[in-house]
Structure formats: C-alpha cells, structure tokens
Design a protein around this motif. Structure first.
Motif, PDB file in Angstrom:
ATOM      1  N   VAL A   1      62.455 -10.888 -69.880  1.00  0.00           N
ATOM      2  CA  VAL A   1      63.603 -10.987 -68.970  1.00  0.00           C
ATOM      3  C   VAL A   1      64.079 -12.430 -68.909  1.00  0.00           C
ATOM      4  O   VAL A   1      65.284 -12.718 -68.973  1.00  0.00           O
ATOM      5  CB  VAL A   1      63.234 -10.468 -67.565  1.00  0.00           C
ATOM      6  N   ASP A   2      63.135 -13.358 -68.790  1.00  0.00           N
ATOM      7  CA  ASP A   2      63.489 -14.782 -68.741  1.00  0.00           C
ATOM      8  C   ASP A   2      64.161 -15.218 -70.041  1.00  0.00           C
ATOM      9  O   ASP A   2      65.206 -15.873 -70.028  1.00  0.00           O
ATOM     10  CB  ASP A   2      62.223 -15.605 -68.486  1.00  0.00           C
TER      11      ASP A   2
ATOM     12  N   SER B   1      67.679 -13.593 -70.376  1.00  0.00           N
ATOM     13  CA  SER B   1      68.652 -14.187 -69.450  1.00  0.00           C
ATOM     14  C   SER B   1      69.116 -15.549 -69.936  1.00  0.00           C
ATOM     15  O   SER B   1      70.313 -15.878 -69.879  1.00  0.00           O
ATOM     16  CB  SER B   1      68.032 -14.295 -68.053  1.00  0.00           C
ATOM     17  N   ARG B   2      68.180 -16.346 -70.430  1.00  0.00           N
ATOM     18  CA  ARG B   2      68.543 -17.678 -70.935  1.00  0.00           C
ATOM     19  C   ARG B   2      69.401 -17.550 -72.195  1.00  0.00           C
ATOM     20  O   ARG B   2      70.330 -18.341 -72.409  1.00  0.00           O
ATOM     21  CB  ARG B   2      67.289 -18.505 -71.210  1.00  0.00           C
TER      22      ARG B   2
ATOM     23  N   ASP C   1      67.775  -3.728 -67.493  1.00  0.00           N
ATOM     24  CA  ASP C   1      69.067  -4.358 -67.227  1.00  0.00           C
ATOM     25  C   ASP C   1      69.362  -5.466 -68.240  1.00  0.00           C
ATOM     26  O   ASP C   1      70.487  -5.584 -68.753  1.00  0.00           O
ATOM     27  CB  ASP C   1      69.095  -4.935 -65.814  1.00  0.00           C
ATOM     28  N   THR C   2      68.339  -6.286 -68.510  1.00  0.00           N
ATOM     29  CA  THR C   2      68.519  -7.378 -69.470  1.00  0.00           C
ATOM     30  C   THR C   2      68.818  -6.830 -70.858  1.00  0.00           C
ATOM     31  O   THR C   2      69.694  -7.344 -71.568  1.00  0.00           O
ATOM     32  CB  THR C   2      67.250  -8.259 -69.521  1.00  0.00           C
TER      33      THR C   2
ATOM     34  N   LEU D   1      71.447 -15.110 -72.920  1.00  0.00           N
ATOM     35  CA  LEU D   1      72.786 -14.703 -72.496  1.00  0.00           C
ATOM     36  C   LEU D   1      73.573 -15.887 -71.934  1.00  0.00           C
ATOM     37  O   LEU D   1      74.777 -16.019 -72.179  1.00  0.00           O
ATOM     38  CB  LEU D   1      72.687 -13.595 -71.453  1.00  0.00           C
ATOM     39  N   ASP D   2      72.894 -16.758 -71.184  1.00  0.00           N
ATOM     40  CA  ASP D   2      73.563 -17.954 -70.665  1.00  0.00           C
ATOM     41  C   ASP D   2      74.023 -18.859 -71.796  1.00  0.00           C
ATOM     42  O   ASP D   2      75.112 -19.455 -71.743  1.00  0.00           O
ATOM     43  CB  ASP D   2      72.620 -18.716 -69.728  1.00  0.00           C
TER      44      ASP D   2
END
Length: 383
Positions: free
Chosen positions: A327-328, A331-332, A372-373, A334-335
């Motif tokens: 997940v981490d 998320s990174r 979700d991720t 995607l950023d």
C-alpha cells in the motif's frame, strides 16, 4: 486493515512526519530500506543499532542519509587499531592542564553528538571501547575531571562481521538491535544498476531538524501502555531461549523499548501483539535471527507498522506487513507518476507493483486498503 489506536492527533502527525523523512532517506537506495527504518526505530527507543555486512553493501550510505534527515549534531568516525581516544572524545584542554586539571575539549566530538555513526566499531582500542561503554549505557562521558551528560539519541555501529573475541561480543551486546546486510539480490540488480548510475551527491531535502519530532515520539514511547503485551512478550522470550537464542536479561528488559517505540511510530499509545515483530532484531546473529523468525512465526505474522513498512515485513514475514508495504509503495508510486501521461518506465513500475500484489494475494481476501490501491494502479495504467 484495522488499526488499534487511542492516540491524540499530534502523535499520529509526528508518526507521519518521521515516515516521510525515512522515505526521503531511502530514496536512491536499493534493498537498504530496513537499515534506515531500524535506525529511526532505535532513535525513538533511545537504543543503539549494530549494522553488519560485507564491504561495499551501502551500510554507511544508508546510515548517513538517515542521520541527515534527523538533523542535529552528528558525529562520524572510522575506527582503527591505532585510533586515539582523543580522536573520538576530544583532546586534553591544554589551558586547564597548565592549571593542574586534566579536562577534555568535547566540542564537535562524540560526547556532544545527538546522532553518532562509528564505522568498523570493533577495531577500537580497549581505551576507546571502555570509554564508549559509559556513553552508550549511561549517556555520560567521564574522563579525568571532565563529566559530560551526553545528548546522544542513537549510536550506529558498523562492521564487516561479528567479532569472535568474547570481550568484543560483550561490547556488541550493548547494541540492542542487530541488522545484517547482504548484497542486493539478483532480482533487483537491474534496479541497482539504474539507481547507481543516476546517483548524485546532493543531499536529500529536509525541512529543519527532525529531533523535536523524535523527542515527542520518544516521550510517547516512554509512556506507552505495555500491560496487554507483556504476557505474549514473556512467552515469546521463553520460546526463544528454549530454542537456543542467547538473550541476556538486559536485552530482554530493553526489548520493551523497541516494542513501545514501534507502537509510537505507528501512531499509538498502547502496544499490541502487532508490535512484537521487533523481537528478531534483538537476536545477536543471523542464525539466531532466522531461528527467532521460525520459532515465533505464528506470532510475528500478525506484525505490521504504518511507518516502518519494510522493517516490519522483513522481520514479521506475514501478509499484514506485506500488504502495508505494498500500500505504501503503491501510494508513493501514484504520487510520483501524477495524473499526466505515463512514461515507459512509469508503466513498467506500475506493472511490477501490480504483479507483486497479484502474486501475493487473492484479491477477494486482500485488505481493503490494498484492494483500493490496486484499483488506483489499474486505473493509472489504463489512462
């Protein structure tokens, strides 16, 4: 994925700040994320960490990047057989010596450092190591007429291997957490080559000193409620000792500081079994750490940590920790790719992350945050 939490908002905010700082420290490093995270964990716990690995495995670089994110007064030295105590602790104050007093000038030296890194730590002379013990154990420097209370948060010692000398092994026991570094695995060699070629000497961005944040987390760890986890912790220690993992009473008692620090860095004021993933860190050798993982596999599988995702996965070896790390990472990623057109490399990175998610989890049984991720990653690669 549910998180047990009774923390006030500021503690959660501090945990996020440290999490982002660790992420900056590990940028540009391959397979050294665990080193950065364990150094941060020990800084909050007020303990010291020993990093063992062959030359050329980026031990020093990982430590320096993490220390740079902390800010504050930093001391680094490469020890040798002929290193004089004055090179570490400061020279004799000649003015005071003429007056008949043996005192030492400690400005800029280890006694006044907040973060310290001692490379080849076992090569230090008896005089150096004996003086160092007082700083590590009591945070006090005593020599001649000089008495200095040391502000040291964490000392990182590094070496190529553990010592065979029993006296040095006893010194190594003063470092509560032991991290063993291996060469980057073959599966990540392409990444190592790419990152190594693009590496530059520019420092990682940092906004001021992180030490006040670490201090708040340390105070939260000091006040952490361990009542509910002491029973499982004692049972785990008994299992480790029965399996032949040598743990001194000192290491057993101080292991609670790592448990409390892990809870604080996850934004909580109450420790749970989720935080016992730190236990393999206190086993002194690679063999005993492997034994600890095996003996405690059922207990450790529950472990996870939102700020220390790589370390928790490394030592817990469970699905919860792996999901938190993915997940981490997702998320990174995607950023970083943003909302514009994807480059070829962006697509490859997203595809690699999706393959890892799909290989490790049955989607219907995966934690909601990971589902979700994954959905966001799929949407990104389809645009």
């Amino acid at each position: 994925m549910q998180t047990i939490s009774t923390q006030p908002a500021p503690l959660s905010t501090d945990a996020v700040v440290v999490r982002e700082a660790i992420a900056r420290a590990r940028t540009g490093l391959v397979d050294r994320e665990v080193v950065a995270e364990v150094v941060a964990l020990c800084a909050v716990a007020g303990e010291h960490v020993l990093v063992i690995g062959a030359p050329g495995t980026a031990k020093s670089e990982a430590v320096r990047r993490t220390a740079d994110q902390f800010g504050g007064r930093y001391f680094e030295y490469l020890l040798g057989r002929f290193t004089e105590p004055s090179e570490i602790f400061g020279p004799v104050d000649l003015r005071r010596l003429r007056e008949g007093f043996v005192e030492f000038e400690t400005a800029g030296m280890l006694p006044e450092a907040e973060v310290a890194f001692l490379d080849e730590v076992f090569l230090g002379s008896t005089a150096v190591l004996n003086t160092l013990l007082g700083i590590l154990n009591e945070r006090v420097f005593r020599r001649g007429s000089t008495l200095v209370t040391c502000p040291l948060r964490v000392c990182v010692g590094a070496a190529n291997s553990l010592p065979d000398d029993p006296a040095l092994a006893a010194f190594a026991d003063r470092f509560l957490a032991h991290v063993f570094v291996n060469p980057v695995p073959d599966a990540r060699l392409d990444e190592l080559l790419e990152v190594g070629w693009a590496a530059s000497s520019r420092p990682s961005e940092r906004a001021g000193s992180l030490l006040p944040t670490l201090d708040r987390l340390s105070r939260a760890a000091d006040g952490c409620d361990l009542q509910g986890v002491r029973g499982p912790l004692a049972a785990a220690i008994r299992q480790l000792r029965q399996a032949g993992v040598p743990l001194s009473d000192r290491r057993v008692v101080r292991s609670q500081r790592l448990v409390a620090a892990a809870a604080a860095m996850d934004g909580r004021t109450t420790a749970t079994a989720d935080d016992l993933w730190v236990l393999p860190l206190i086993a002194p050798t690679p063999h005993t750490q492997a034994s600890a993982r095996e003996v405690l596999s059922d207990l450790l599988a529950r472990g996870r940590n939102g700020s220390l995702v790589y370390a928790a996965e490394e030592f817990a070896r469970g699905e919860r920790a792996r999901a938190a790390r993915l997940v981490d990472a997702g998320s990174r990623l995607l950023d970083e790719v943003g909302t514009g057109p994807l480059t070829h490399d962006d697509r490859l990175r997203i595809e690699a992350t999706l393959r890892e998610i799909d290989a490790g989890f049955v989607l219907a049984d995966a934690p909601q945050a990971l589902r979700d991720t994954r959905g966001l990653l799929v949407a990104a690669i389809q645009r």
